[in-house]
Write an enzyme that holds these catalytic residues in place. Structure first.
Site, PDB file in Angstrom:
ATOM      1  N   THR A 169     -22.079 -20.736   3.514  1.00 12.99           N
ATOM      2  CA  THR A 169     -22.591 -22.065   3.822  1.00 12.99           C
ATOM      3  C   THR A 169     -22.233 -23.006   2.664  1.00 12.99           C
ATOM      4  O   THR A 169     -21.963 -22.576   1.550  1.00 12.99           O
ATOM      5  CB  THR A 169     -24.114 -22.064   4.093  1.00 12.99           C
ATOM      6  OG1 THR A 169     -24.402 -21.090   5.102  1.00 12.99           O
ATOM      7  CG2 THR A 169     -24.604 -23.419   4.551  1.00 12.99           C
ATOM      8  N   THR A 189     -21.519 -24.401   7.942  1.00 17.99           N
ATOM      9  CA  THR A 189     -21.445 -22.969   7.692  1.00 17.99           C
ATOM     10  C   THR A 189     -20.595 -22.258   8.736  1.00 17.99           C
ATOM     11  O   THR A 189     -20.362 -22.784   9.828  1.00 17.99           O
ATOM     12  CB  THR A 189     -22.863 -22.363   7.689  1.00 17.99           C
ATOM     13  OG1 THR A 189     -22.823 -21.010   7.264  1.00 17.99           O
ATOM     14  CG2 THR A 189     -23.503 -22.437   9.058  1.00 17.99           C
TER      15      THR A 189
END
Length: 576
Positions: free
Chosen positions: A367, A385
């Site tokens: 992420t 992400t």
């Protein structure tokens, strides 16, 4: 109708302005996890773009230079503030479940969860949302054409960028999975060897995909050439995506969650993020206590107990609001927070109801997050992400697009923890077109004297890291101090208070254990070293309204991140 009523109606119809509405910073500030992405945002701002155009540039460039963390094959959330209107908006570009991805597809012969299928290859991938998010940002909120905002990412994908240590180590950790797939090998083994620090990684197929997105918008990714290659790549590995699922993908604009804490207005992510509701619960539980005056162990104890209660509610109540009824008003109410607060013993840990027996997994830098404020006061908090390191590991041949493994964020088997040790039940079960629950928590803070934009990667720990960042700003810390804050975490199950190295000194950890907490730190060999040395990659921007200056904070744990401010109109050009 009398004149007083008319005036009242007029006032009520005006946009709500923040404390920053009367001023403009006359500077741009961008903080991201990679210097090339920060410079890309500043380049687009210098060309006359606004914060939303810069968000397209930063997001797409991160998709090129951080395949370990995010990409066009993933999704994200974008929290926006429009300075002119004072309005806050939330762009939900989260991935969605393919129709074929029913829970039974993720069970092994014995009825248990098939972990390999849940996190690797085509069945682990949801329909990507990030490309649609970029198109939406540019079309609905930007000043520049999409092609101009995507230009830095296209250039870097074609010309390449130097491989950095985190990318090389991440590939080594996922090498067995990555090298299952010919499309992935074509990108990362193009020279015959795995990526090495300092060598130039070029991605011509990804450059072509970005060019089609720039030229054709939504249809450049979700229909036509790229869509055909995505469908073929998934099918070749045994997956089942449909053309109409790709073509039908749309972002959602949602109402951000807004609440107050200690003189600040906090604006944050609504469902399908679990972060905003959890943040509201934790902060409202903690607000009556003067945390800054407490001994460290007492403060950590109370914050931990707030974390524990918020994560319990996350498990049972939260999911995609388009599919499940979420009791948001109850969960974010001060009365409910008061009830939870009353269950906290000031000197004793509350055992979690059920112990899963699962250890909190090691933290990866998957992420990514960026924060932007432009010269007019527009701002963006963006978190995106592909889930775990390099997502599913599968690159669809000819696209350069590394697909996510976000299906693991669903409750694929009710009561079974996912890769981050977080459980879920029916509210977060997969259904066709449903968005999986997320921990991404892009957040704004506003007070009479300061405005802040913040967020971080880190799986389930995103929520608690943002919580600690908010508490840091409330304590009066500056942006860089907030980015560097030590971090600890509790998520209800497993019933463990974990911490990164140095976050809990030995005397504090001992006092917490005496209260009944199970404490796990890297310094504690007896704890099995479940906690990793450092967590997250917080990127934040602060606007000091009193001095009308912008300041950035880029996480010192990440040596390639960059927070930078420039005067409006200053020329900059990103160079790979």
């Amino acid at each position: 109708m009398n004149i007083r009523l008319v005036l009242l109606l007029v006032l009520l119809s005006l946009p709500r302005a923040s404390g920053a509405a009367a001023a403009k910073p006359h500077q741009h500030a961008v903080a991201s996890a990679h210097a090339l992405a920060t410079e890309a945002g500043l380049e687009v701002l210098a060309q006359g773009g606004n914060a939303f155009d810069a968000a397209v540039a930063v997001s797409s460039t991160l998709s090129v230079v951080e395949p370990i963390s995010s990409g066009l094959g993933g999704g994200g959330f974008f929290l926006l503030h429009e300075a002119k209107t004072g309005r806050d908006r939330f762009i939900d570009a989260r991935e969605t479940a393919p129709a074929a991805a029913t829970p039974d597809k993720y069970l092994d012969a014995g009825g248990g969860l098939d972990r390999d299928r849940a996190v690797n290859g085509p069945w682990s991938a949801g329909i990507p949302g990030l490309p649609a998010g970029l198109v939406h940002l540019a079309r609905e909120h930007g000043r520049l054409p999409l092609s101009q905002s995507l230009a830095p990412a296209i250039r870097i994908a074609r010309e390449g960028f130097p491989v950095y240590e985190r990318l090389a180590k991440g590939y080594a950790a996922r090498r067995e999975v990555m090298e299952r797939y010919p499309g992935t090998r074509a990108v990362f083994l193009a020279d015959g060897d795995p990526p090495e620090v300092g060598e130039i990684l070029r991605q011509p197929d990804l450059a072509r995909t970005l060019e089609l997105l720039a030229a054709k918008g939504h249809d450049g990714f979700y229909r036509g050439e790229v869509a055909g290659k995505l469908l073929a790549g998934v099918a070749a590995e045994g997956g089942q995506w449909q053309a109409d699922e790709l073509a039908a993908y749309r972002v959602r604009e949602r109402q951000p969650l807004r609440f107050s804490y200690d003189g600040w207005t906090v604006v944050t992510a609504p469902p399908p993020s679990s972060g905003g509701i959890a943040l509201a619960q934790m902060l409202q539980i903690l607000e009556p206590w003067d945390l800054s005056a407490m001994a460290p162990a007492q403060r950590v104890h109370l914050v931990t107990e707030a974390m524990r209660r918020a994560f319990r509610d996350r498990t049972f109540y939260l999911g995609d609001p388009d599919f499940v009824r979420i009791p948001q008003r109850m969960l974010t109410s001060r009365d409910y927070a008061a009830g939870l607060r009353a269950t906290i013993h000031p000197g004793k840990a509350t055992p979690s109801d059920l112990l899963s027996g699962q250890q909190t997994p090691l933290e990866d830098e998957d992420t990514t997050h960026f924060s932007i404020i432009d010269a007019d006061g527009n701002r963006v908090a963006g978190t995106q992400t592909v889930n775990l390191l390099f997502g599913s590991g599968l690159v669809a041949p000819g696209t350069g697009v590394l697909l996510n493994n976000e299906m693991d964020d669903f409750a694929l088997k009710p009561g079974e923890p996912n890769a981050f040790g977080v459980m879920g039940f029916e509210a977060n079960a997969p259904k066709p077109g449903k968005r999986m629950l997320s921990s991404m928590t892009p957040t704004f803070m506003e007070s009479p004297g300061r405005v802040a934009v913040l967020g971080t990667p880190g799986g389930s720990r995103i929520i608690t890291m943002v919580l600690l960042g908010v508490l840091g700003y409330a304590d009066g810390l500056d942006a860089q101090q907030v980015a560097a804050l030590p971090r600890y975490h509790h998520q209800w199950l497993p019933d463990v208070l974990s911490a990164e190295r140095g976050a809990l000194p030995a005397d504090v950890a001992a006092a917490l254990r005496a209260m009944g907490h199970t404490v796990d730190t890297p310094e504690d060999a007896a704890g099995g070293r479940r906690s990793s040395d450092s967590w997250g990659n917080l990127q934040t921007v602060e606007w000091d309204l009193k001095t009308n200056t912008l300041h950035t904070g880029s996480d010192p744990r990440n040596p390639i991140g960059l927070g930078k401010t420039v005067e409006a109109g200053k020329k900059t050009k990103v160079k790979p």
